[in-house]
Design a protein around this motif. Structure first.
Motif, mmCIF file in Angstrom:
data_model
loop_
_atom_site.group_PDB
_atom_site.id
_atom_site.type_symbol
_atom_site.label_atom_id
_atom_site.label_comp_id
_atom_site.label_asym_id
_atom_site.label_seq_id
_atom_site.Cartn_x
_atom_site.Cartn_y
_atom_site.Cartn_z
ATOM 1 N N MET A 1 -3.442 -13.533 -14.203
ATOM 2 C CA MET A 1 -2.157 -14.471 -14.019
ATOM 3 C C MET A 1 -2.637 -15.753 -15.079
ATOM 4 S SD MET A 1 -0.415 -16.409 -10.872
ATOM 5 C CE MET A 1 -1.017 -15.311 -10.089
ATOM 6 N N SER A 2 -1.728 -15.842 -16.001
ATOM 7 C CA SER A 2 -2.164 -17.069 -17.047
ATOM 8 C C SER A 2 -1.382 -18.248 -16.850
ATOM 9 C CB SER A 2 -1.587 -16.507 -18.396
ATOM 10 O OG SER A 2 -0.191 -16.402 -18.535
ATOM 11 N N ARG A 3 -1.901 -19.219 -17.397
ATOM 12 C CA ARG A 3 -1.079 -20.553 -17.101
ATOM 13 C C ARG A 3 -0.559 -20.814 -18.174
ATOM 14 N NH1 ARG A 3 -5.882 -23.993 -16.591
ATOM 15 N NH2 ARG A 3 -5.996 -23.950 -18.966
ATOM 16 N N THR A 4 0.948 -21.326 -18.110
ATOM 17 C CA THR A 4 1.880 -21.876 -18.971
ATOM 18 C C THR A 4 2.024 -23.203 -19.333
ATOM 19 O OG1 THR A 4 2.927 -19.551 -18.655
ATOM 20 C CG2 THR A 4 3.934 -21.352 -19.927
ATOM 21 N N SER A 5 1.878 -23.668 -20.371
ATOM 22 C CA SER A 5 2.120 -25.365 -20.727
ATOM 23 C C SER A 5 3.671 -25.365 -20.712
ATOM 24 C CB SER A 5 1.591 -25.671 -21.907
ATOM 25 O OG SER A 5 0.096 -25.679 -21.869
ATOM 26 N N ILE A 6 4.491 -26.303 -20.153
ATOM 27 C CA ILE A 6 5.629 -26.585 -20.108
ATOM 28 C C ILE A 6 5.909 -27.799 -21.017
ATOM 29 C CG2 ILE A 6 7.712 -27.282 -18.546
ATOM 30 C CD1 ILE A 6 6.116 -24.648 -17.891
ATOM 31 N N ARG A 7 7.042 -27.724 -21.629
ATOM 32 C CA ARG A 7 7.425 -28.757 -22.944
ATOM 33 C C ARG A 7 9.037 -29.046 -22.622
ATOM 34 N NH1 ARG A 7 3.029 -29.699 -25.358
ATOM 35 N NH2 ARG A 7 1.594 -27.954 -25.900
ATOM 36 N N VAL A 8 9.124 -30.115 -22.849
ATOM 37 C CA VAL A 8 10.691 -30.750 -22.792
ATOM 38 C C VAL A 8 11.081 -31.420 -24.052
ATOM 39 C CG1 VAL A 8 12.241 -32.087 -21.470
ATOM 40 C CG2 VAL A 8 10.585 -30.688 -20.274
ATOM 41 N N ASP A 9 12.169 -30.879 -24.759
ATOM 42 C CA ASP A 9 12.668 -31.824 -26.054
ATOM 43 C C ASP A 9 12.595 -33.215 -25.508
ATOM 44 O OD1 ASP A 9 12.443 -29.463 -27.524
ATOM 45 O OD2 ASP A 9 14.567 -29.043 -27.177
ATOM 46 N N GLY A 10 12.267 -34.034 -26.563
ATOM 47 C CA GLY A 10 12.398 -35.479 -26.391
ATOM 48 C C GLY A 10 11.640 -36.285 -25.118
ATOM 49 N N PHE A 11 10.833 -35.303 -24.445
ATOM 50 C CA PHE A 11 9.774 -36.089 -23.482
ATOM 51 C C PHE A 11 8.567 -35.553 -23.639
ATOM 52 C CE2 PHE A 11 7.973 -36.439 -19.111
ATOM 53 C CZ PHE A 11 8.255 -37.852 -19.112
ATOM 54 N N ASP A 12 7.584 -36.480 -23.881
ATOM 55 C CA ASP A 12 6.167 -36.098 -24.006
ATOM 56 C C ASP A 12 5.168 -37.123 -23.722
ATOM 57 O OD1 ASP A 12 5.980 -37.582 -26.298
ATOM 58 O OD2 ASP A 12 6.556 -35.833 -27.601
ATOM 59 N N HIS A 13 3.974 -36.741 -24.027
ATOM 60 C CA HIS A 13 2.904 -37.723 -23.795
ATOM 61 C C HIS A 13 2.285 -38.492 -24.994
ATOM 62 C CE1 HIS A 13 3.186 -37.379 -19.439
ATOM 63 N NE2 HIS A 13 2.759 -35.958 -19.526
ATOM 64 N N GLY A 14 3.311 -38.474 -25.858
ATOM 65 C CA GLY A 14 2.891 -39.255 -27.324
ATOM 66 C C GLY A 14 2.012 -38.268 -28.019
ATOM 67 N N ALA A 15 0.969 -39.047 -28.577
ATOM 68 C CA ALA A 15 -0.043 -38.317 -29.445
ATOM 69 C C ALA A 15 -0.961 -37.552 -28.408
ATOM 70 C CB ALA A 15 -0.630 -38.930 -30.218
ATOM 71 N N GLN A 16 -1.065 -37.578 -27.214
ATOM 72 C CA GLN A 16 -1.811 -36.888 -26.385
ATOM 73 C C GLN A 16 -1.634 -35.397 -26.164
ATOM 74 O OE1 GLN A 16 -4.462 -38.667 -24.968
ATOM 75 N NE2 GLN A 16 -3.612 -40.390 -26.248
ATOM 76 N N PRO A 17 -2.765 -34.514 -26.219
ATOM 77 C CA PRO A 17 -2.782 -33.038 -26.427
ATOM 78 C C PRO A 17 -2.409 -32.514 -24.886
ATOM 79 C CG PRO A 17 -5.056 -33.839 -26.480
ATOM 80 C CD PRO A 17 -4.111 -35.023 -26.424
ATOM 81 N N ILE A 18 -1.418 -33.221 -24.183
ATOM 82 C CA ILE A 18 -1.084 -32.933 -22.885
ATOM 83 C C ILE A 18 0.290 -32.482 -22.674
ATOM 84 C CG2 ILE A 18 -1.118 -33.753 -20.580
ATOM 85 C CD1 ILE A 18 -2.864 -36.185 -21.560
ATOM 86 N N PRO A 19 0.610 -31.319 -22.103
ATOM 87 C CA PRO A 19 1.866 -30.752 -21.766
ATOM 88 C C PRO A 19 2.483 -31.696 -20.605
ATOM 89 C CG PRO A 19 0.439 -29.223 -20.798
ATOM 90 C CD PRO A 19 -0.338 -30.104 -21.392
ATOM 91 N N VAL A 20 3.957 -31.781 -20.611
ATOM 92 C CA VAL A 20 4.414 -32.465 -19.558
ATOM 93 C C VAL A 20 4.263 -32.003 -17.974
ATOM 94 C CG1 VAL A 20 6.246 -33.745 -20.774
ATOM 95 C CG2 VAL A 20 6.934 -31.527 -19.873
ATOM 96 N N ALA A 21 3.906 -30.440 -18.013
ATOM 97 C CA ALA A 21 3.618 -29.878 -16.805
ATOM 98 C C ALA A 21 3.099 -28.714 -17.220
ATOM 99 C CB ALA A 21 5.144 -29.442 -16.171
ATOM 100 N N SER A 22 2.409 -27.908 -16.180
ATOM 101 C CA SER A 22 1.732 -26.703 -16.151
ATOM 102 C C SER A 22 2.387 -25.674 -15.069
ATOM 103 C CB SER A 22 0.262 -26.961 -16.160
ATOM 104 O OG SER A 22 -0.527 -25.877 -16.219
ATOM 105 N N ARG A 23 2.365 -24.563 -15.334
ATOM 106 C CA ARG A 23 2.678 -23.351 -14.508
ATOM 107 C C ARG A 23 1.849 -22.406 -14.513
ATOM 108 N NH1 ARG A 23 8.508 -20.718 -12.851
ATOM 109 N NH2 ARG A 23 7.518 -19.017 -11.546
ATOM 110 N N LYS A 24 1.333 -21.845 -13.386
ATOM 111 C CA LYS A 24 0.445 -20.778 -13.159
ATOM 112 C C LYS A 24 1.043 -20.058 -11.886
ATOM 113 C CE LYS A 24 -4.037 -18.834 -13.203
ATOM 114 N NZ LYS A 24 -5.456 -19.024 -13.446
#
Length: 131
Positions: free
Chosen positions: A1-24
């Motif tokens: 089972m793989s992990r999926t990075s969650i992204r949302v248009d117009g909402f992020d952590h700036g220049a940080q390489p971090i998704p807003v959420a993660s799902r596994k």
């Protein structure tokens, strides 16, 4: 089972390489969710507006992950100012109206939020089934 990075248009952590959420599988964990105003791309200066927008952004993030408020099992709130708690409680009761079915919550007084950020949260959610 793989992990999926969650992204949302117009909402992020700036220049940080971090998704807003993660799902596994059925598990969803968010990063810090804050009250970014989508019209201005900034944080309002008052805690009431930031709290309202934080819950709105949280709903968007959960939806992008295939979840909703009913799937939240734990929420941690970081508050820079004491009056944040009353605003959090107001939106908490709207998001989780059933007193017999609310997630666990921990609210921390936290002075380390950046710039004019007055309130932030993160959640853990669990959805039925998985991708």
């Amino acid at each position: 089972m793989s992990r999926t990075s969650i992204r949302v248009d117009g909402f992020d952590h700036g220049a940080q390489p971090i998704p807003v959420a993660s799902r596994k599988g059925s598990l969803i964990a968010t990063g810090g969710i804050y009250g970014l105003d989508p019209e201005t791309g900034t944080l309002p200066d008052d805690v009431a507006a930031q709290t309202r927008l934080m819950f709105w952004q949280l709903e968007r993030v959960l939806s992008a992950a295939g979840a909703g408020f009913d799937d939240v099992v734990r929420m941690t709130v970081y508050a820079k100012v004491p009056e944040a708690r009353a605003h959090v409680n107001e939106h908490w009761l709207k998001a989780f109206p059933d007193p017999a079915s609310r997630p666990a919550r921990h609210t921390l007084a936290y002075d380390g939020l950046p710039a004019n950020m007055l309130v932030q949260c993160d959640v853990i959610a669990m959805v039925d089934g998985h991708d």
